[in-house]
Design a protein around this motif. Structure first.
Motif, short mmCIF file in Angstrom:
data_model
loop_
_atom_site.label_atom_id
_atom_site.label_comp_id
_atom_site.label_asym_id
_atom_site.label_seq_id
_atom_site.Cartn_x
_atom_site.Cartn_y
_atom_site.Cartn_z
N GLU A 93 3.56 3.32 -18.12
CA GLU A 93 4.46 4.44 -17.82
C GLU A 93 4.38 4.82 -16.34
O GLU A 93 4.62 5.98 -15.97
N ARG A 94 4.07 3.86 -15.48
CA ARG A 94 3.94 4.14 -14.04
C ARG A 94 5.21 4.74 -13.45
O ARG A 94 5.15 5.55 -12.53
N ALA A 95 6.36 4.38 -13.97
CA ALA A 95 7.63 4.89 -13.43
C ALA A 95 7.67 6.42 -13.49
O ALA A 95 8.22 7.07 -12.59
N ALA A 96 7.10 7.01 -14.53
CA ALA A 96 7.08 8.46 -14.64
C ALA A 96 6.22 9.07 -13.54
O ALA A 96 6.56 10.12 -12.98
N LEU A 97 5.12 8.39 -13.19
CA LEU A 97 4.25 8.89 -12.11
C LEU A 97 4.93 8.75 -10.75
O LEU A 97 4.83 9.65 -9.91
N VAL A 98 5.64 7.65 -10.55
CA VAL A 98 6.38 7.46 -9.29
C VAL A 98 7.45 8.54 -9.15
O VAL A 98 7.66 9.10 -8.07
N ALA A 99 8.13 8.87 -10.25
CA ALA A 99 9.14 9.93 -10.22
C ALA A 99 8.51 11.27 -9.84
O ALA A 99 9.12 12.07 -9.14
N LEU A 100 7.27 11.51 -10.26
CA LEU A 100 6.58 12.74 -9.88
C LEU A 100 6.33 12.77 -8.38
O LEU A 100 6.52 13.81 -7.74
N VAL A 101 5.92 11.65 -7.81
CA VAL A 101 5.72 11.58 -6.35
C VAL A 101 7.04 11.91 -5.65
O VAL A 101 7.08 12.71 -4.71
N ASP A 102 8.13 11.31 -6.12
CA ASP A 102 9.44 11.58 -5.52
C ASP A 102 9.82 13.05 -5.66
O ASP A 102 10.39 13.65 -4.75
N GLY A 103 9.50 13.63 -6.82
CA GLY A 103 9.82 15.04 -7.04
C GLY A 103 9.03 15.97 -6.14
O GLY A 103 9.57 16.95 -5.62
N ILE A 104 7.76 15.67 -5.93
CA ILE A 104 6.94 16.48 -5.03
C ILE A 104 7.46 16.34 -3.60
O ILE A 104 7.53 17.32 -2.85
N GLU A 105 7.85 15.14 -3.23
CA GLU A 105 8.40 14.93 -1.89
C GLU A 105 9.70 15.72 -1.72
O GLU A 105 9.90 16.38 -0.70
N ALA A 106 10.57 15.69 -2.71
CA ALA A 106 11.82 16.44 -2.64
C ALA A 106 11.56 17.94 -2.55
O ALA A 106 12.27 18.66 -1.84
N LEU A 107 10.54 18.39 -3.25
CA LEU A 107 10.21 19.82 -3.25
C LEU A 107 9.72 20.29 -1.88
O LEU A 107 10.11 21.33 -1.40
N HIS A 108 8.87 19.50 -1.25
CA HIS A 108 8.21 19.94 -0.03
C HIS A 108 8.84 19.44 1.26
O HIS A 108 8.67 20.06 2.30
N VAL A 109 9.54 18.32 1.20
CA VAL A 109 10.08 17.74 2.42
C VAL A 109 11.60 17.69 2.37
O VAL A 109 12.26 17.82 3.39
N GLY A 110 12.16 17.54 1.18
CA GLY A 110 13.60 17.42 1.04
C GLY A 110 14.29 18.77 0.94
O GLY A 110 13.72 19.82 1.24
N PHE A 153 -2.53 15.92 -14.69
CA PHE A 153 -2.77 17.21 -14.02
C PHE A 153 -3.44 17.00 -12.66
O PHE A 153 -3.10 17.66 -11.67
N ALA A 154 -4.41 16.09 -12.61
CA ALA A 154 -5.12 15.83 -11.35
C ALA A 154 -4.17 15.21 -10.31
O ALA A 154 -4.24 15.55 -9.13
N LEU A 155 -3.29 14.32 -10.76
CA LEU A 155 -2.33 13.72 -9.83
C LEU A 155 -1.38 14.77 -9.28
O LEU A 155 -1.14 14.84 -8.08
N GLU A 156 -0.85 15.61 -10.16
CA GLU A 156 0.08 16.63 -9.67
C GLU A 156 -0.61 17.57 -8.68
O GLU A 156 -0.04 17.94 -7.66
N GLN A 157 -1.85 17.92 -8.98
CA GLN A 157 -2.58 18.78 -8.06
C GLN A 157 -2.83 18.08 -6.73
O GLN A 157 -2.67 18.68 -5.66
N ARG A 158 -3.21 16.81 -6.76
CA ARG A 158 -3.46 16.06 -5.52
C ARG A 158 -2.18 15.95 -4.71
O ARG A 158 -2.21 16.11 -3.49
N LEU A 159 -1.06 15.66 -5.37
CA LEU A 159 0.21 15.53 -4.65
C LEU A 159 0.64 16.86 -4.05
O LEU A 159 1.11 16.92 -2.91
N ALA A 160 0.47 17.95 -4.79
CA ALA A 160 0.84 19.27 -4.28
C ALA A 160 -0.05 19.64 -3.09
O ALA A 160 0.44 20.22 -2.11
N ASP A 161 -1.33 19.30 -3.16
CA ASP A 161 -2.23 19.56 -2.04
C ASP A 161 -1.83 18.73 -0.83
O ASP A 161 -1.86 19.22 0.30
N THR A 162 -1.46 17.49 -1.05
CA THR A 162 -1.01 16.62 0.04
C THR A 162 0.20 17.20 0.74
O THR A 162 0.32 17.11 1.96
N ALA A 163 1.09 17.82 -0.04
CA ALA A 163 2.36 18.31 0.51
C ALA A 163 2.38 19.82 0.71
O ALA A 163 3.45 20.40 0.85
N ARG A 164 1.23 20.45 0.74
CA ARG A 164 1.23 21.91 0.84
C ARG A 164 1.86 22.38 2.16
O ARG A 164 1.89 21.64 3.15
#
Length: 188
Positions: free
Chosen positions: A84-101, A31-42
């Motif tokens: 399970e780091r691959a799942a976290l990396v996929a989340l970073v990619d997903g946040i990037e696709a949401l906000h930049v892609g 939850f904290a990672l998703e929030q941090r990534l969303a804040d980064t890409a707001r």
């Protein structure tokens, strides 16, 4: 860990409270990672800066946790995610696709399903296909049929997230709170 949970929105804080003690830090870290990534890409941030910051997270999470820089509390909390780091990396990619892609929320939502599958594996493989179905319904990737999938107790936070997402934002806060309590305590 207490510092991280204090930064979470109320829904995620409540959901994490229903996780078993053994996996609660994993939920809080997610939850904290998703929030941090969303804040980064707001919205309103320079897309190049967003991509640079997300690339830093992608690079860190792609490495073995033993190589992560010390002193970043969120990385320290994510250490147990190492297998399970691959799942976290996929989340970073997903946040990037949401906000930049241009893909919208679909890639982020697929990553969230992967996160839930990883959390189920951390919980001893609990739930299997039911966890994936519930996660797809939570994210809106799949319409929810009449009945909710039965999830094991270890995945109670997902029950809460799914149930509240399907009910929408409407209704009084008091009724939403009662619904959250029912979902968290009874799992339905």
């Amino acid at each position: 860990m207490h510092d991280l949970i204090d930064t979470l929105p109320p829904l995620e804080r409540l959901a994490a409270s229903y996780a078993p003690a053994a996996t609660r830090p994993l939920w809080i870290g997610y939850f904290a990672l998703e929030q941090r990534l969303a804040d980064t890409a707001r919205d309103g941030r320079d897309p190049i800066m967003v991509q640079l910051r997300l690339a830093w997270w992608r690079d860190r999470l792609g490495e073995d946790s033993a190589k992560w820089p010390k002193g970043e509390p969120l990385l320290a909390a994510l250490g147990p995610w190492n297998p399970e780091r691959a799942a976290l990396v996929a989340l970073v990619d997903g946040i990037e696709a949401l906000h930049v892609g241009e893909k919208g929320p679909a890639e982020r939502d697929v990553a969230r399903v992967g996160i839930m599958a990883a959390l189920a594996r951390f919980s001893g493989g609990a739930g299997g296909g039911a966890v994936e179905r519930a996660a797809r319904e939570w994210t809106g990737l799949e319409p929810a049929p009449g009945s909710a999938p039965r999830l094991p107790r270890a995945m109670r936070p997902l029950v809460l997230l799914r149930g509240l997402a399907l009910r929408g934002e409407g209704g009084s806060p008091f009724l939403r709170f009662l619904t959250a309590l029912r979902l968290g305590l009874l799992g339905r």
